[in-house]
Design a protein around this motif. Structure first.
Motif, mmCIF file in Angstrom:
data_model
loop_
_atom_site.group_PDB
_atom_site.id
_atom_site.type_symbol
_atom_site.label_atom_id
_atom_site.label_comp_id
_atom_site.label_asym_id
_atom_site.label_seq_id
_atom_site.Cartn_x
_atom_site.Cartn_y
_atom_site.Cartn_z
ATOM 1 N N ASP A 170 0.833 -1.208 0.000
ATOM 2 C CA ASP A 170 0.000 0.000 0.000
ATOM 3 C C ASP A 170 0.868 1.258 0.000
ATOM 4 N N LEU A 171 1.936 1.259 0.791
ATOM 5 C CA LEU A 171 2.820 2.435 0.870
ATOM 6 C C LEU A 171 3.549 2.695 -0.445
ATOM 7 N N GLN A 172 3.629 1.699 -1.290
ATOM 8 C CA GLN A 172 4.324 1.852 -2.565
ATOM 9 C C GLN A 172 3.419 2.332 -3.690
ATOM 10 N N THR A 173 2.138 2.539 -3.364
ATOM 11 C CA THR A 173 1.203 3.061 -4.360
ATOM 12 C C THR A 173 1.234 4.584 -4.361
ATOM 13 N N GLU A 174 0.625 5.186 -5.379
ATOM 14 C CA GLU A 174 0.633 6.647 -5.488
ATOM 15 C C GLU A 174 -0.189 7.311 -4.388
ATOM 16 N N ALA A 175 -1.276 6.671 -3.994
ATOM 17 C CA ALA A 175 -2.141 7.244 -2.958
ATOM 18 C C ALA A 175 -2.410 6.191 -1.886
ATOM 19 N N PRO A 176 -1.480 5.998 -0.967
ATOM 20 C CA PRO A 176 -1.645 4.946 0.040
ATOM 21 C C PRO A 176 -2.770 5.263 1.021
ATOM 22 N N CYS A 177 -3.395 4.210 1.515
ATOM 23 C CA CYS A 177 -4.421 4.371 2.556
ATOM 24 C C CYS A 177 -3.775 4.628 3.913
ATOM 25 N N LEU A 178 -2.592 4.089 4.102
ATOM 26 C CA LEU A 178 -1.903 4.201 5.395
ATOM 27 C C LEU A 178 -1.227 5.559 5.514
ATOM 28 N N SER A 179 -1.626 6.331 6.500
ATOM 29 C CA SER A 179 -1.052 7.653 6.715
ATOM 30 C C SER A 179 0.225 7.564 7.548
ATOM 31 N N LEU A 180 0.966 8.653 7.592
ATOM 32 C CA LEU A 180 2.172 8.682 8.409
ATOM 33 C C LEU A 180 1.813 8.526 9.884
ATOM 34 N N GLY A 181 0.696 9.126 10.297
ATOM 35 C CA GLY A 181 0.265 8.983 11.685
ATOM 36 C C GLY A 181 0.005 7.533 12.052
ATOM 37 N N CYS A 182 -0.618 6.773 11.147
ATOM 38 C CA CYS A 182 -0.854 5.351 11.385
ATOM 39 C C CYS A 182 0.463 4.581 11.482
ATOM 40 N N CYS A 183 1.412 4.953 10.650
ATOM 41 C CA CYS A 183 2.723 4.301 10.692
ATOM 42 C C CYS A 183 3.445 4.587 12.007
ATOM 43 N N VAL A 184 3.291 5.794 12.500
ATOM 44 C CA VAL A 184 3.870 6.146 13.802
ATOM 45 C C VAL A 184 3.300 5.239 14.882
ATOM 46 N N GLU A 185 1.974 5.012 14.834
ATOM 47 C CA GLU A 185 1.326 4.163 15.829
ATOM 48 C C GLU A 185 1.775 2.706 15.718
ATOM 49 N N LEU A 186 2.050 2.263 14.502
ATOM 50 C CA LEU A 186 2.438 0.867 14.285
ATOM 51 C C LEU A 186 3.910 0.593 14.600
ATOM 52 N N MET A 187 4.722 1.624 14.652
ATOM 53 C CA MET A 187 6.159 1.424 14.792
ATOM 54 C C MET A 187 6.552 0.572 16.007
ATOM 55 N N PRO A 188 5.967 0.782 17.200
ATOM 56 C CA PRO A 188 6.345 -0.087 18.329
ATOM 57 C C PRO A 188 6.035 -1.563 18.080
ATOM 58 N N GLN A 189 4.928 -1.836 17.367
ATOM 59 C CA GLN A 189 4.590 -3.224 17.053
ATOM 60 C C GLN A 189 5.608 -3.829 16.077
ATOM 61 N N VAL A 190 6.006 -3.034 15.104
ATOM 62 C CA VAL A 190 6.991 -3.518 14.128
ATOM 63 C C VAL A 190 8.350 -3.696 14.800
ATOM 64 N N LYS A 191 8.658 -2.839 15.740
ATOM 65 C CA LYS A 191 9.914 -2.960 16.484
ATOM 66 C C LYS A 191 10.000 -4.322 17.175
ATOM 67 N N ALA A 192 8.876 -4.777 17.733
ATOM 68 C CA ALA A 192 8.845 -6.098 18.369
ATOM 69 C C ALA A 192 9.078 -7.203 17.344
ATOM 70 N N ILE A 193 8.563 -7.019 16.125
ATOM 71 C CA ILE A 193 8.779 -8.008 15.063
ATOM 72 C C ILE A 193 10.269 -8.086 14.718
ATOM 73 N N LEU A 194 10.931 -6.948 14.669
ATOM 74 C CA LEU A 194 12.353 -6.931 14.322
ATOM 75 C C LEU A 194 13.229 -7.568 15.405
#
Length: 209
Positions: A103-127
């Motif tokens: 989705d982020l690689q499309t011209e008009a992604p549904c996922l906003s930067l604010g949503c990505c900020v919220e997801l970052m701690p979850q992704v950090k756990a994945i890493l």
């Protein structure tokens, strides 16, 4: 004719073998060995059936959460992100990260930067997980976030002071990326494509002001 009431049953023999009962039951060594094997096999099958039931419950719950996530993703991105954060299910997140990356690689992604900020701690756990496939999925998502908002992330911080929510999200994301990489530089040492991807991300992050 033998008295049927006095004949030992198979279950009696098995109990006798398992408990070391030698009170006159007509069991030779070969029969005792077979009965012991039968008893062990029964226990194994019982445990496998229990494990199977547990696994079925896990898979059913996983499937249900994935269906809910899919419905929310189609309906409202913010609700979808809030749901992922609330359930704290790394498996569901790993399943959906490739979708979010695409989705982020499309011209008009549904996922906003604010949503990505919220997801970052979850992704950090994945890493921080021990599965390289999970780490690779998380790294590709991080790379997509960086590439999507690189012009904003690479801006001088003094230019991000007008108080707009998007500018605040850029500052927060920038800081979270820096904090993430302080802990995850080890990923650059992973052999193969995962390590190469981590190195590429590190090269980006080293340029952040």
């Amino acid at each position: 004719m033998a008295n049927k009431e006095n004949e030992p049953t198979c279950s009696d023999c098995v109990r006798a073998v398992r408990c070391g009962d030698k009170r006159g039951l007509p069991v030779n060594s070969a029969e005792a060995s077979r009965m012991a094997e039968y008893s062990d096999l029964s226990e194994v099958m019982f445990q496998l059936s229990k494990d199977h039931e547990s696994m079925m419950r896990v898979l059913f719950g996983r499937s249900l959460r994935l269906k809910v996530a899919q419905t929310l993703w189609r309906r409202n991105t913010s609700e979808f992100v809030n749901y992922l954060i609330r359930i704290q299910d790394a498996g569901v997140l790993v399943d959906y990260l490739p979708v979010l990356t695409k989705d982020l690689q499309t011209e008009a992604p549904c996922l906003s930067l604010g949503c990505c900020v919220e997801l970052m701690p979850q992704v950090k756990a994945i890493l921080a997980a021990k599965y390289e496939e999970h780490i690779a999925v998380g790294l590709r998502w991080v790379q997509s976030v960086i590439e999507r908002w690189w012009p904003e992330l690479s801006e001088d911080e003094e230019k991000l002071r007008d108080g707009r929510s998007e500018d605040r999200n850029v500052e927060v994301m920038k800081q979270r990326l820096k904090d993430l990489w302080k802990e995850e530089t080890r990923l650059c040492l992973v052999p193969g494509s995962t390590g190469e991807l981590a190195t590429a991300i590190g090269a980006y992050l080293s340029q952040l002001p």
